[in-house]
Design an enzyme around this catalytic site. Structure first.
Site, PDB file in Angstrom:
ATOM      1  N   ARG A 239       0.847  -1.182   0.000  1.00 55.70           N
ATOM      2  CA  ARG A 239       0.000   0.000   0.000  1.00 55.70           C
ATOM      3  C   ARG A 239       0.891   1.243   0.000  1.00 55.70           C
ATOM      4  O   ARG A 239       1.906   1.288   0.704  1.00 55.70           O
ATOM      5  CB  ARG A 239      -0.914   0.030   1.241  1.00 55.70           C
ATOM      6  CG  ARG A 239      -2.089  -0.926   1.197  1.00 55.70           C
ATOM      7  CD  ARG A 239      -3.122  -0.551   0.132  1.00 55.70           C
ATOM      8  NE  ARG A 239      -4.278  -1.427   0.106  1.00 55.70           N
ATOM      9  CZ  ARG A 239      -4.407  -2.514  -0.661  1.00 55.70           C
ATOM     10  NH1 ARG A 239      -3.430  -2.878  -1.470  1.00 55.70           N
ATOM     11  NH2 ARG A 239      -5.522  -3.221  -0.640  1.00 55.70           N
ATOM     12  N   GLU A 268      -3.732   7.382  -4.843  1.00 59.94           N
ATOM     13  CA  GLU A 268      -3.820   6.714  -6.141  1.00 59.94           C
ATOM     14  C   GLU A 268      -4.998   7.297  -6.904  1.00 59.94           C
ATOM     15  O   GLU A 268      -6.066   7.432  -6.312  1.00 59.94           O
ATOM     16  CB  GLU A 268      -4.027   5.205  -5.953  1.00 59.94           C
ATOM     17  CG  GLU A 268      -2.773   4.542  -5.453  1.00 59.94           C
ATOM     18  CD  GLU A 268      -2.875   3.027  -5.342  1.00 59.94           C
ATOM     19  OE1 GLU A 268      -3.889   2.455  -5.783  1.00 59.94           O
ATOM     20  OE2 GLU A 268      -1.936   2.430  -4.802  1.00 59.94           O
ATOM     21  N   HIS A 287      -0.911  -0.051  -9.660  1.00 61.83           N
ATOM     22  CA  HIS A 287      -1.568  -0.995  -8.748  1.00 61.83           C
ATOM     23  C   HIS A 287      -2.080  -2.221  -9.522  1.00 61.83           C
ATOM     24  O   HIS A 287      -3.282  -2.507  -9.535  1.00 61.83           O
ATOM     25  CB  HIS A 287      -2.697  -0.309  -7.966  1.00 61.83           C
ATOM     26  CG  HIS A 287      -2.994  -0.993  -6.662  1.00 61.83           C
ATOM     27  ND1 HIS A 287      -3.388  -0.312  -5.520  1.00 61.83           N
ATOM     28  CD2 HIS A 287      -2.953  -2.300  -6.308  1.00 61.83           C
ATOM     29  CE1 HIS A 287      -3.584  -1.186  -4.547  1.00 61.83           C
ATOM     30  NE2 HIS A 287      -3.322  -2.403  -5.004  1.00 61.83           N
TER      31      HIS A 287
HETATM   32  C1  DGY Z   1      -5.503  -6.242  -2.791  1.00 65.57           C
HETATM   33  O1  DGY Z   1      -6.193  -7.220  -3.087  1.00 65.57           O
HETATM   34  O2  DGY Z   1      -5.508  -5.755  -1.668  1.00 65.57           O
HETATM   35  C2  DGY Z   1      -4.620  -5.679  -3.855  1.00 65.57           C
HETATM   36  O3  DGY Z   1      -4.019  -4.510  -3.501  1.00 65.57           O
HETATM   37  C3  DGY Z   1      -5.369  -5.514  -5.164  1.00 65.57           C
HETATM   38  O4  DGY Z   1      -5.520  -6.759  -5.703  1.00 65.57           O
END
Ligand code: DGY
Length: 325
Positions: A239, A268, A287
């Site tokens: 993240r 983002e 992402h």
């Molecule tokens: C998640 O699943 O948390 C990822 O960041 C996106 O697939």
């Protein structure tokens, strides 16, 4: 009896037949997520919500939910966009999609690590820019990957999958995590548990695999970059907010670390005027950690299974807050 109503916050390619049999479905078909005001209105009348990490499911939204609202099903493993304590207080189960995206995310992490080390993106720009004149002994040099030291921050499913892949590169692998894993697993994966700061000092590559929590917010800031080797490369597919982006910019621009490759930013999308975008020693992808066709299909199916269970009043197979039961 009328069917329960569900709202799905983006178009999914997966079949919705099973859900259709028991519910009336509304899908937000636009490319951008539904505005917060739209969600706020929807939750008053629906029975279940299938959402994505781009949807802000906060206290106000959960408290606005109508009395028939039974389930939040997130198509992601991470759920930092959802106020879990508030959902739990309202006895609303929250589903997520762990496991199915482990390999895809670990694969992208390795793609980024290798691309950053061997300057693949820079090299591509170099060729397209018409700069390739001859073979040069010192052109676009990077560090060795084979035999290097890898530091894994966070050692859940994805962290472990990273370690498994590192075996093929004869790497020394350190990991740090809230809980040490059992020694058999450490032996099997060939990893050594160490303190966060020691890992930062030792690793040639540092890769982040912890969830975003209060205690991991800006876990990487000025001090951590100063502890890292000047030759080190940071990878973040977890993240964005785990890394202080201003500090990352300074570290990369001033040569405190050699490079970084990040699949996640804060916010983002990254603003187009972000100074990070001016750096040659940084790779940024939008992402896409879980973005293999098969994985996204599995994530969508898992989210639907969780949603159906919630609508039926059954226990969600993958529930973030089992305390609701
Ligand atoms: C998640 O699943 O948390 C990822 O960041 C996106 O697939």
């Amino acid at each position: 009896m009328p069917k329960p109503q569900v709202f799905i916050t983006r178009h999914l390619t997966t079949k919705l037949d099973q859900l259709q049999q028991i519910a009336t479905i509304e899908v937000w078909e636009e490319r951008q997520p539904p505005p917060y005001t739209v969600l706020l209105k929807k939750v008053k009348t629906i029975d279940g919500l299938l959402c994505l990490l781009t949807d802000q499911i906060d206290q106000q939204l959960i408290e606005a939910a109508g009395t028939s609202f039974k389930v939040i099903s997130q198509m992601a493993v991470g759920y930092d966009n959802i106020d879990i304590p508030v959902a739990t207080a309202r006895k609303i189960p929250v589903g997520h999609t762990p496991g199915v995206l482990t390999d895809a995310t670990a694969d992208l992490t390795w793609a980024l690590l290798m691309a950053a080390a061997r300057r693949v993106v820079e090299a591509d720009r170099f060729v397209r820019g018409g700069e390739w004149r001859t073979w040069e002994p010192n052109l676009l040099l990077g560090p060795n990957i084979t035999g290097a030291t890898l530091g894994i921050v966070g050692f859940g499913r994805i962290g472990q999958a990273i370690a498994r892949r590192a075996k093929g590169f004869d790497m020394k692998v350190f990991y740090t995590s809230k809980n040490r894993c059992d020694q058999e697993l450490e032996r099997d994966l060939g990893v050594e548990f160490t303190a966060f700061e020691h890992l930062l000092q030792e690793a040639d590559f540092v890769t982040i695999h912890t969830p975003l929590l209060d205690e991991t917010y800006h876990l990487f800031s000025d001090r951590q970059f100063k502890l890292m080797k000047q030759s080190a490369i940071l990878i973040n597919t977890a993240r964005g907010a785990i890394v202080d982006q201003e500090a990352l910019y300074q570290a990369l621009a001033n040569g405190e670390i050699a490079g970084a490759a990040i699949d996640v930013t804060d916010p983002e999308p990254i603003p187009t005027d972000s100074p990070l975008l001016s750096l040659d020693n940084l790779i940024i992808t939008p992402h896409i950690g879980s973005a293999s066709r098969q994985t996204r299909e599995k994530m969508a199916n898992m989210a639907i299974v969780n949603l159906i269970a919630g609508l039926k009043g059954e226990r969600l197979p993958n529930c973030v807050n089992p305390e609701v039961y």
